[in-house]
Write a protein that holds these residues in place. Structure first.
Motif, mmCIF file in Angstrom:
data_model
loop_
_atom_site.group_PDB
_atom_site.id
_atom_site.type_symbol
_atom_site.label_atom_id
_atom_site.label_comp_id
_atom_site.label_asym_id
_atom_site.label_seq_id
_atom_site.Cartn_x
_atom_site.Cartn_y
_atom_site.Cartn_z
ATOM 1 N N SER A 47 90.174 74.819 147.880
ATOM 2 C CA SER A 47 89.985 75.849 148.913
ATOM 3 C C SER A 47 91.161 75.858 149.864
ATOM 4 O O SER A 47 91.594 77.073 150.275
ATOM 5 N N GLN A 51 94.727 78.505 150.717
ATOM 6 C CA GLN A 51 95.194 79.374 151.765
ATOM 7 C C GLN A 51 96.341 78.951 152.269
ATOM 8 O O GLN A 51 96.727 79.551 153.524
ATOM 9 N N GLN A 125 97.802 73.991 156.928
ATOM 10 C CA GLN A 125 97.400 75.547 156.687
ATOM 11 C C GLN A 125 98.292 76.416 157.730
ATOM 12 O O GLN A 125 98.287 76.075 158.826
#
Length: 1023
Positions: A47, A51, A125
């Motif tokens: 996940s 991103q 991220q």
């Protein structure tokens, strides 16, 4: 660089290293949790990777890499925690960044120990880049690598990846850089350096200061638990927020508010999630059992910080302690910081914020004092006391159980806050004394830090406070705080007294005090008080009871111009009229005369304080003259609050100048409290922040709200019209603090004198000398040999006399030989080896260092005297096997002293010095300094004893060799600082003669060193 899809052999299983888990404060003030990556994190990793932008993926793998294969996921989540380690930064349980290292050999291939290099790689991220996540991860992965005997990191970075290159180059480690095959190759030595430690602490300061600033300057506040019915904690806080004129958005939140759309004129919602707009700060005022639900609601909807007023936590027992731990864990998992639980609240008086998220019914006037308390009751008392005496605040925090945000965090904030010039702290416990001392020293170098400590003698922390156990007495802690520049006072009254003076007056250049006034007796009391506090008072100037205000003005102006004084104390009593009646109506006239004298001084270089007795008119004038501004306009349905503890909220005079006044106050020169004048030469002048620029603190040339705007022609306080504060009245200058007793005024002045002296000395703190004869490596080998023995107790070992002497000799410290004397013949043989004259001593624990009991015989010139002394000692005190007698050569006469050093788990290494003997022990006449001590530290240490005159030729005796004594202290400090395994050293007695010194006895204890949390990677206290 290894490809992402390369599948190594399955690593061996190792226990999960839970001690690597840590909560950290990021650059923007939010928090994240750092922990090892495990096999259970596969879904989180996928996940997270989805991103990350394509550009960031390219920078990580040097090629387009849109998704992770199953092999990639397995490799990046399965580690042996030795040769292959991965850490993740998480918020809300989800990954926001990862870092990993793989141990490699000299060819760059996977390897195991003893290979001491590893390849490291990061991925952050995009939404979290720029928050300092990679820098925090680098600190933690470097600490992990050092623990696993990895000494260097290697990293390949594309030249275009400037952000990552900057993370490495800015870390402060020793590094090498090269350009190979189109990429930048970096090599970092992981041994901490002075620069890497400085970088780490600077980042810590910025991050923790920012986390506090986010709490104090929210753009929106939600009060969770604001009920329909008037009263109650939540509704009270809501009304206080509105009454203070908070400039942001306010929301009322209560699960029961399903039908209402407004409460007290603000939007009402059943949950934070239902608000639909960003919320920066939530004030939680619900029962403890409902707090987890409220925290989850806040965390899931982006709230940045919490003020938890709810009680029922660690202060209530074991179940409450566990509830408190879970509260902190839950809040930090969402990246939120907490004030509380069991808190009283926070206040920020800046005009562009005006935040009163507390239970204090009145917003304090704006000023230059930052106030932190751990007690709501003491917080109320301090707010009321400062209000009555006309002092304004920049910010106020009452942290309750301080489970997360503590006084250390606010020291980080106030250190470079341009709106705060004086820091006042009421502490009942110090959770991290080592860090507190470091931060206090740095802050005290630019602004005063005044501390009063509660729970000094109970021996236990207040309920709800987590603190390390300390073995040193409170007096020692106080001495160490003073060494760090902290102004240590004993009562909250002294806290306010000192704060008022330091916030309003320049620091005195020295201890010389001019005294003037219209009472000879009060002048003598002031003179005596000055002598008691170590000041140098000049002969009091008696203006006589016939003096009028003009006489005070002229005398004060002359004293300010006189170069023979550094401070002025003005004494005033009611004067008697011609008919014998006492005059009380001239207080305002006298206040004006004193203000005129100060205003006429060419520059505010001397502090002025006023002592007044039964001068009611003067006290009123002093209090009214320091009113800072009118109350802000009301918001919402609730009326404005009234003075603290004075009367219910309602219309009427609301300015800080209204309400009851105490006998102590401040003489406003002009119309308001001033920023502290005249810092020491060379001090940085802080620039105004946007909030303070919009509303300068009292004393600033453009400060709004003069006292005259809130007072009628008669000098009494009048009602302030609703509406924004409008600057009016004359330009304010400094304020003159006033006290109802000479002792209080002089004590505050003495603290300012001592602090000013510390500030001047702090500019040149001294140095730690280098001694060429120190054998650090030899001492380390000796220590390793002792602690490495199989039979050594894991808790430590006390060296025998021979081992202790050998270790001390490595640091140039010679211990006089001591030979055992189990019988008279052995004593004679020992004396023959040492040479006459000798001393015979008993070393039994109950007789050691007790010459008054007859167990020491000196100057034994021959065998006959020695045998006689041996016989007498054993006949009177006991058998030789009980007394454990020894023989030593005589040394030159001098002063017997004691030198000690010890490692305390709370404050670190402490160097102590005192004179030997029962009298010094009984009086507690021992001085202390933190290790490493500088040459200036040890010079002050020797001279700070009350019995120090004995070292410098008291009553005609010969002065002793203090340079030799100071060198010994420095050598002991170096030994303990260089080798943390040395947990205790005691040299007793040390006979200091007119030339040289002799160490007659030494005890050294070794133990495995405790981890130094202040030298590790940045992290919040563990819960």
């Amino acid at each position: 660089m290894q490809s992402a899809s390369e599948q190594p052999p399955a690593p061996p299983e190792h226990a999960y290293p839970a001690h690597w888990e840590a909560d950290v404060v990021l650059r923007d003030g939010g928090t994240a949790r750092i922990r090892p990556i495990t096999a259970d994190d596969a879904d989180r990793l996928v996940s997270f990777y989805e991103q990350v932008s394509d550009e960031s993926k390219y920078y990580r793998f040097f090629a387009p890499y849109p998704r992770l294969s199953a092999k990639d996921v397995h490799r990046f989540t399965h580690h042996d925690f030795v040769d292959r380690v991965g850490l993740a930064a998480t918020v809300g349980g989800e990954f926001i960044a990862t870092v990993r290292y793989d141990r490699i050999d000299e060819r760059g291939l996977p390897a195991s120990a003893p290979a001491d290099e590893a390849e490291v790689a990061f991925l952050v991220q995009d939404a979290h880049q720029g928050r300092g996540v990679a820098s925090a991860l680098l600190e933690h992965i470097a600490a992990v690598a050092r623990e696993r005997d990895i000494r260097r990191f290697a990293a390949e970075v594309l030249p275009a990846n400037t952000k990552m290159i900057k993370v490495f180059t800015d870390a402060g480690y020793t590094q090498k850089r090269s350009f190979e095959d189109g990429s930048v190759r970096l090599h970092l030595d992981l041994e901490p350096t002075d620069r890497s430690l400085a970088v780490q602490r600077a980042r810590e300061q910025r991050a923790e200061a920012r986390s506090v600033q986010r709490l104090l300057t929210p753009r929106s506040v939600a009060v969770v638990g604001a009920g329909r019915a008037p009263g109650g904690v939540g509704r009270t806080v809501l009304r206080n927020l509105l009454g203070a004129g908070f400039t942001g958005r306010v929301y009322a939140v209560n699960a029961a508010l399903t039908g209402e759309t407004e409460l007290d004129g603000v939007p009402a919602h059943p949950s934070v999630g239902a608000i639909g707009e960003p919320v920066d700060l939530a004030v939680v005022a619900v029962p403890a059992e409902r707090v987890p639900e409220a925290v989850a609601d806040c965390g899931e909807h982006g709230v940045r910080g919490l003020v938890v007023l709810s009680a029922g936590y660690a202060e209530s027992g074991a179940a409450g302690r566990e509830r408190q731990r879970e509260l902190v864990r839950q809040a930090r998992s969402y990246g939120m910081r907490i004030i509380g639980p069991n808190a009283f609240g926070i206040i920020n008086t800046a005009d562009d914020v005006r935040l009163n998220a507390s239970l204090a019914p009145q917003m304090p006037g704006a000023g230059r004092i930052g106030l932190f308390t751990q007690s709501g009751a003491i917080g109320i008392a301090l707010l009321a006391g400062l209000h009555r005496r006309g002092a304004g605040l920049s910010s106020f925090i009452s942290a309750g159980n301080r489970a997360d945000v503590s006084g250390n965090d606010f020291l980080q904030h106030w250190y470079d806050d341009p709106g705060t010039d004086v820091v006042l702290l009421y502490l009942e416990s110090i959770g991290n004394p080592r860090k507190f001392t470091r931060l206090a020293r740095r802050t005290a170098a630019v602004k005063p830090v005044v501390v009063v400590k509660g729970a000094r003698h109970s021996g236990s922390a207040p309920p709800g406070h987590r603190v390390p156990v300390t073995r040193i007495p409170h007096a020692t802690v106080s001495a160490l705080l003073r060494q760090a520049g902290v102004i240590r006072v004993d009562t909250v009254t002294e806290l306010v007294d000192a704060g008022l003076l330091l916030a309003a007056q320049p620091l005195p250049a020295g201890p010389r005090v001019a005294i003037l006034g219209n009472s000879e007796s009060l002048g003598l009391l002031t003179y005596d008080a000055c002598l008691t506090e170590g000041l140098r008072p000049l002969r009091p100037l008696d203006l006589t009871t016939a003096a009028v205000p003009a006489d005070f003005r002229d005398a004060l102006a002359a004293a300010l111009a006189d170069e023979t004084s550094d401070a002025v104390v003005v004494n005033a009593i009611p004067w008697v009229g011609e008919d014998g009646a006492t005059e009380f109506g001239d207080g305002e006239v006298l206040a004006a005369a004193l203000r005129e004298a100060v205003a006429s001084a060419p520059a505010p270089t001397k502090p002025v304080v006023v002592v007044h007795v039964e001068m009611g008119g003067l006290a009123e004038a002093l209090a009214a003259a320091t009113s800072t501004r009118p109350t802000a306009p009301e918001r919402g349905a609730g009326p404005g609050p009234g003075p603290v503890g004075a009367r219910p909220a309602g219309p009427g005079p609301e300015g800080p100048g209204s309400g009851p006044r105490s006998a102590g106050s401040a003489v406003g020169v002009g119309t308001g409290l001033a920023a502290p004048a005249d810092r020491a030469p060379g001090d940085p002048t802080p620039t105004a922040s946007p909030s303070r620029a919009a509303a300068p603190g009292p004393g600033h040339p453009s400060a709004p709200g003069a006292a005259s705007a809130a007072r009628g022609d008669s000098g009494t306080t009048s009602a302030v019209p609703s509406g924004p504060a409008v600057p009016s009245g004359p330009v304010p200058q400094a304020a003159i603090p006033a006290y109802p007793a000479a002792e209080r005024a002089v004590r505050a002045l003495a603290e300012a004198v001592r602090y000013g002296q510390w500030r001047r000395q702090a500019a040149d703190p001294g140095r730690v000398p280098e001694y060429e004869d120190i054998d650090e490596a030899g001492a380390a080998a000796l220590i390793e040999g002792v602690l490495g023995a199989d039979a050594v107790d894991a808790r430590g070992v006390t060296l025998d006399a021979e081992e202790a002497g050998a270790l001390l000799a490595r640091y140039g410290i010679t211990v006089l030989p001591t030979l055992p004397a189990p019988g008279p013949d052995a004593a004679v043989a020992a004396a023959a080896r040492l040479g006459y004259p000798v001393a015979l001593k008993t070393t039994a624990p109950h007789l050691r260092h007790r010459p008054d009991l007859g167990g020491v015989r000196l100057d034994l010139a021959g065998e006959e005297q020695l045998r006689t002394a041996y016989s007498e000692v054993t006949e009177v005190l006991g058998k030789p096997e009980e007394l454990q007698p020894v023989v030593q050569a005589m040394v030159p006469r001098g002063v017997d002293t004691v030198v000690r050093a010890a490692i305390d788990p709370a404050v670190g290494a402490v160097l102590s010095f005192g004179l030997s003997g029962a009298a010094s022990e009984l009086l507690g006449d021992t001085a202390h300094r933190l290790v490493p001590a500088t040459d200036r530290d040890v010079a002050e240490l020797v001279r700070s004893l009350r019995t120090a005159p004995l070292l410098f030729g008291w009553r005609g005796s010969a002065p002793v060799d203090t340079p030799a004594l100071e060198e010994l202290l420095l050598r002991v400090s170096r030994l303990v600082d260089d080798h943390p395994e040395v947990v205790a050293v005691s040299l007793e007695p040390v006979v200091v003669a007119p030339r040289g010194l002799s160490v007659l006895g030494a005890t050294v204890r070794l133990a495995p060193p405790a981890p130094r949390t202040d030298l590790g990677p940045r992290s919040l206290p563990r819960y």
